[in-house]
Design a protein around this motif. Sequence first.
Motif, PDB file in Angstrom:
ATOM      1  N   TYR A 194       0.819  -1.216   0.000  1.00  0.00           N
ATOM      2  CA  TYR A 194       0.000   0.000   0.000  1.00  0.00           C
ATOM      3  C   TYR A 194       0.850   1.261   0.000  1.00  0.00           C
ATOM      4  N   SER A 195       2.062   1.182   0.528  1.00  0.00           N
ATOM      5  CA  SER A 195       2.970   2.330   0.417  1.00  0.00           C
ATOM      6  C   SER A 195       3.374   2.552  -1.036  1.00  0.00           C
ATOM      7  N   ILE A 196       3.746   1.492  -1.728  1.00  0.00           N
ATOM      8  CA  ILE A 196       4.094   1.594  -3.149  1.00  0.00           C
ATOM      9  C   ILE A 196       2.920   2.176  -3.923  1.00  0.00           C
ATOM     10  N   SER A 197       1.736   1.645  -3.691  1.00  0.00           N
ATOM     11  CA  SER A 197       0.548   2.117  -4.412  1.00  0.00           C
ATOM     12  C   SER A 197       0.287   3.596  -4.137  1.00  0.00           C
ATOM     13  N   TRP A 198       0.418   3.999  -2.868  1.00  0.00           N
ATOM     14  CA  TRP A 198       0.169   5.395  -2.482  1.00  0.00           C
ATOM     15  C   TRP A 198       1.207   6.328  -3.101  1.00  0.00           C
ATOM     16  N   LEU A 199       2.474   5.940  -3.004  1.00  0.00           N
ATOM     17  CA  LEU A 199       3.548   6.775  -3.563  1.00  0.00           C
ATOM     18  C   LEU A 199       3.437   6.867  -5.081  1.00  0.00           C
ATOM     19  N   LYS A 200       3.142   5.757  -5.721  1.00  0.00           N
ATOM     20  CA  LYS A 200       2.974   5.770  -7.180  1.00  0.00           C
ATOM     21  C   LYS A 200       1.797   6.646  -7.585  1.00  0.00           C
ATOM     22  N   ARG A 201       0.710   6.499  -6.857  1.00  0.00           N
ATOM     23  CA  ARG A 201      -0.518   7.223  -7.223  1.00  0.00           C
ATOM     24  C   ARG A 201      -0.359   8.724  -7.048  1.00  0.00           C
ATOM     25  N   PHE A 202       0.350   9.145  -5.997  1.00  0.00           N
ATOM     26  CA  PHE A 202       0.384  10.576  -5.701  1.00  0.00           C
ATOM     27  C   PHE A 202       1.719  11.255  -5.997  1.00  0.00           C
ATOM     28  N   ILE A 203       2.837  10.568  -5.858  1.00  0.00           N
ATOM     29  CA  ILE A 203       4.101  11.189  -6.268  1.00  0.00           C
ATOM     30  C   ILE A 203       4.242  11.136  -7.792  1.00  0.00           C
ATOM     31  N   ASP A 204       3.943   9.979  -8.374  1.00  0.00           N
ATOM     32  CA  ASP A 204       4.068   9.818  -9.828  1.00  0.00           C
ATOM     33  C   ASP A 204       2.775  10.120 -10.579  1.00  0.00           C
ATOM     34  N   ASN A 205       1.704  10.398  -9.848  1.00  0.00           N
ATOM     35  CA  ASN A 205       0.401  10.618 -10.477  1.00  0.00           C
ATOM     36  C   ASN A 205       0.032   9.457 -11.394  1.00  0.00           C
ATOM     37  N   ASP A 206       0.417   8.257 -10.987  1.00  0.00           N
ATOM     38  CA  ASP A 206       0.251   7.064 -11.822  1.00  0.00           C
ATOM     39  C   ASP A 206      -1.064   6.376 -11.476  1.00  0.00           C
ATOM     40  N   THR A 207      -2.068   6.626 -12.293  1.00  0.00           N
ATOM     41  CA  THR A 207      -3.408   6.103 -11.997  1.00  0.00           C
ATOM     42  C   THR A 207      -3.512   4.597 -12.240  1.00  0.00           C
ATOM     43  N   ARG A 208      -2.464   3.982 -12.776  1.00  0.00           N
ATOM     44  CA  ARG A 208      -2.472   2.519 -12.906  1.00  0.00           C
ATOM     45  C   ARG A 208      -2.530   1.850 -11.531  1.00  0.00           C
ATOM     46  N   TYR A 209      -2.142   2.586 -10.484  1.00  0.00           N
ATOM     47  CA  TYR A 209      -2.120   2.034  -9.125  1.00  0.00           C
ATOM     48  C   TYR A 209      -3.409   2.319  -8.350  1.00  0.00           C
ATOM     49  N   GLU A 210      -4.310   3.060  -8.947  1.00  0.00           N
ATOM     50  CA  GLU A 210      -5.579   3.377  -8.291  1.00  0.00           C
ATOM     51  C   GLU A 210      -6.351   2.104  -7.949  1.00  0.00           C
ATOM     52  N   GLN A 211      -6.200   1.089  -8.785  1.00  0.00           N
ATOM     53  CA  GLN A 211      -6.953  -0.167  -8.594  1.00  0.00           C
ATOM     54  C   GLN A 211      -6.665  -0.836  -7.245  1.00  0.00           C
ATOM     55  N   PHE A 212      -5.500  -0.561  -6.653  1.00  0.00           N
ATOM     56  CA  PHE A 212      -5.152  -1.185  -5.376  1.00  0.00           C
ATOM     57  C   PHE A 212      -5.654  -0.372  -4.184  1.00  0.00           C
TER      58      PHE A 212
END
Length: 279
Positions: free
Chosen positions: A239-257
């Motif tokens: 969940y840390s990876i997902s959160w950091l990806k979603r908000f630092i990288d703005n990577d919506t591919r991780y929104e699913q988690f």
Amino acid sequence: MAAVVALGTAATPSAHAADNPYERGPAPSNSSIEALRGSYSVSETRVSSLSVSGFGGGTIYYPTSTADGTFGAVVVAPGFTATQSSMAWLGPRLASQGFVVFTIDTLTTLDQPDSRGRQMLSALDYLTGQSSIRTRVDSSRLGVMGHSMGGGGTLEAAKSRPSLQAAIPLTPWNLDKTWPEVSTPTLVVGADGDTIAPVLTHAEPFYGSLPSSTDRAYLELNNATHFSPNTSNTTIAKYSISWLKRFIDNDTRYEQFLCPLPQPSLTIDEYRGNCPHNG
């Protein structure tokens, strides 16, 4: 008609990449974010306390290759009486997913959360301005994580520097219980068996006081203790990876988690949050 469809399909990845130039690494899966290592090889460099000011030095973990350009970065702070070694497992685990990770020592092991927050910001400034790998870091995409008093410091840092993109306090401790000033997307991680910073008086009110306009989540680990973040923990990592990806990288591919909200499981006692996300 088939040719038109094929063209449209072929154009999608490049259009997606153009929409988000910060995206790094392959499309994620449950197995990829639960893995001990991601797709990037990782290098590390030690930073002596004698060569810095405002914090106690540390270790920088970073993707070895420069082929993908710059990466977002996160500083990780330890808790009361602890050193960077207590959070070292997060360094290569997060870096291999496409981040620069700086696990730091504090000026003294007894520093309080407000001091730890300032030290985390000093470490970010060193990382982006003076460190040997500063050219690998995108200084506009930064986050903070910390354990216990370092978790309390994570909230202090986010309060002081609204430009931060993500904050993850892990079993956080702080005498200040309310954080209405925090606008940084924040994932608060508590533990159901925490007797040092019990969730009822720490993690839960910290989460509850974050503004509803702030992207926020509360993850309570099941069958866990205050010190669960000090050893390799797949639920924290996932969940840390997902959160950091979603908000630092703005990577919506991780929104699913993250949305819909994760359900209780063998490792999750409870999960709360706002979905869909604002940012």
